[in-house]
Write an enzyme that holds these catalytic residues in place. Sequence first.
Site, PDB file in Angstrom:
ATOM      1  N   GLU A 291      36.621  47.819  48.816  1.00 22.64           N
ATOM      2  CA  GLU A 291      35.706  46.819  48.252  1.00 22.64           C
ATOM      3  C   GLU A 291      36.512  45.603  47.817  1.00 22.64           C
ATOM      4  O   GLU A 291      37.686  45.458  48.144  1.00 22.64           O
ATOM      5  CB  GLU A 291      34.950  47.414  47.056  1.00 22.64           C
TER       6      GLU A 291
ATOM      7  N   ASP B 291      37.570  41.859  37.450  1.00 16.65           N
ATOM      8  CA  ASP B 291      37.388  41.370  38.816  1.00 16.65           C
ATOM      9  C   ASP B 291      37.811  39.912  38.963  1.00 16.65           C
ATOM     10  O   ASP B 291      37.057  39.072  39.460  1.00 16.65           O
ATOM     11  CB  ASP B 291      35.931  41.527  39.249  1.00 16.65           C
TER      12      ASP B 291
END
Length: 504
Positions: free
Chosen positions: A197, A29
């Site tokens: 997301e 991420d």
Amino acid sequence: MSHFLLRHSTADNGDGTYRNPVLRADWSDPDAIRVGDDYYLIASSFHRVPGLPVLHSRDLVNWTIIGHALDRLVPEADFRTPQRGGGVWAPALRHHAGRYWIVYPDPDRGLFVTSAEDPAGKWTTPHLLKGGKGLIDPCPLWASDGSAYLVHGWAKSRAGINNRLTVHRMSEDATELLDAGAVVIDGDELPGYRTLEGPKFYERDGWYWIFAPAGGVADGWQSAFRSRNPLGPYEERIVLEQGDTDINGPHQGAWVTTQGGDDWFLHFQDKGVFGRVVHLQPMRWDDDGWPVIGDKGRPVTVHPKPLQGETPAAPATSDDFATGIGPQWAWQANPKPGWAATGSGLTLTCVPHVDPDLRFLPNLLGQRLPDGGCRAETTMRLDAEPGATAGLAVVGDDYAWIGLARTENGTVVTCRTAQDGEPPHDNGSPFPLDAPAVTVGVEVDATGRCQFFAHLPGEATQPVGEAFQATEGRWVGAALGLFATGEGSASFDAVRVTAADTDA
């Protein structure tokens, strides 16, 4: 046994080009920014302590670890034991008003803010910006007109909803949100969208941009959304996907512009047992003002570097512990004083545990398992009471380790494995330690298959036990770890981590 070369796992080819991935381990991420001539990158860290690693580069290819934004996880008491799958999820990094800002989610507690004047220095105590379950993947935007905003996603496992992005107005100092928030992009209304997301918020030439992935971690894609208003409505386009390449799920990362005005995109690829490795893609703009990432929207493998002249480098893996525990290591929970001492190698205090399951052992000291294979080894000793164990482990949902166990009849060299939900069992027959120390290690191949080995002083290296297939953990790749349980202490000389020589 396989052939390994001692080298950095650097992506720099040394000829002006680089090869993806640029970060060959579980730096999941990623978000990144440029400040002057320096680039900084952060990554999610989940239950690992210290959390929120901070990396530095001068060319977007060669990265080193310079510190962590979280010395400990909060609330302190909740993270005394490993919260596998919880902790710090996908964060965002920005530079504003002379400070570095990180907004990160804890999916069980809410969205937190920490800041620092120096990204390698001390960060402020995390401040809860928005409380609640299932709030994930926040990113702030300080707009050119002086207003500020925050976008975030939702985790269905906690909130009962997902596939949508919410935007709030935010105070300029990032201490509070100024409204109840509005869903600005609903993936349920977009054909084929699922699991929208990981948004990142930007402003460019009168457009507000939200870069966001969809489709899931292993098989998803990268979309870009734009609007003339930060609260929408937004139009959408897919800007990066696997296509006919072997880079599965290329998405979720950071848009960075160099000093010279060139645009680049950092994203991850899910590699299972090795976690989410980081790729760097060139980025340009089409005639309609949309970003085109990679080669016509497909990830590249080899490409000229953004900037030339930097020395090849990669995050450290080996460690002699001469000046402390290196920044590549992290505990599985908030550490207690006295767990470790350094100087002449590493000494771990054996910590008593009723059930020494390495997956839930707070005092397991681990680092990311290098993508593509490696050899790791160390020489160790155990000075402890009967029942104590210590060793070198590979830990995911399944785990295995090689090391020493103290019995009523002396110390034995042992190898043990445990499948998810099952107790550990011997892998091969333990044998007596007839010397003060033993060298233990593991070879990991490109599929995550592990062969443990050991040798006594002056003897040849021998494989121990059957090969073990490593597995990923809860949203993380497998960890290479050191541990000690029971009563007493275990000492480890330098840990040498050697990358696989894939060309041999």
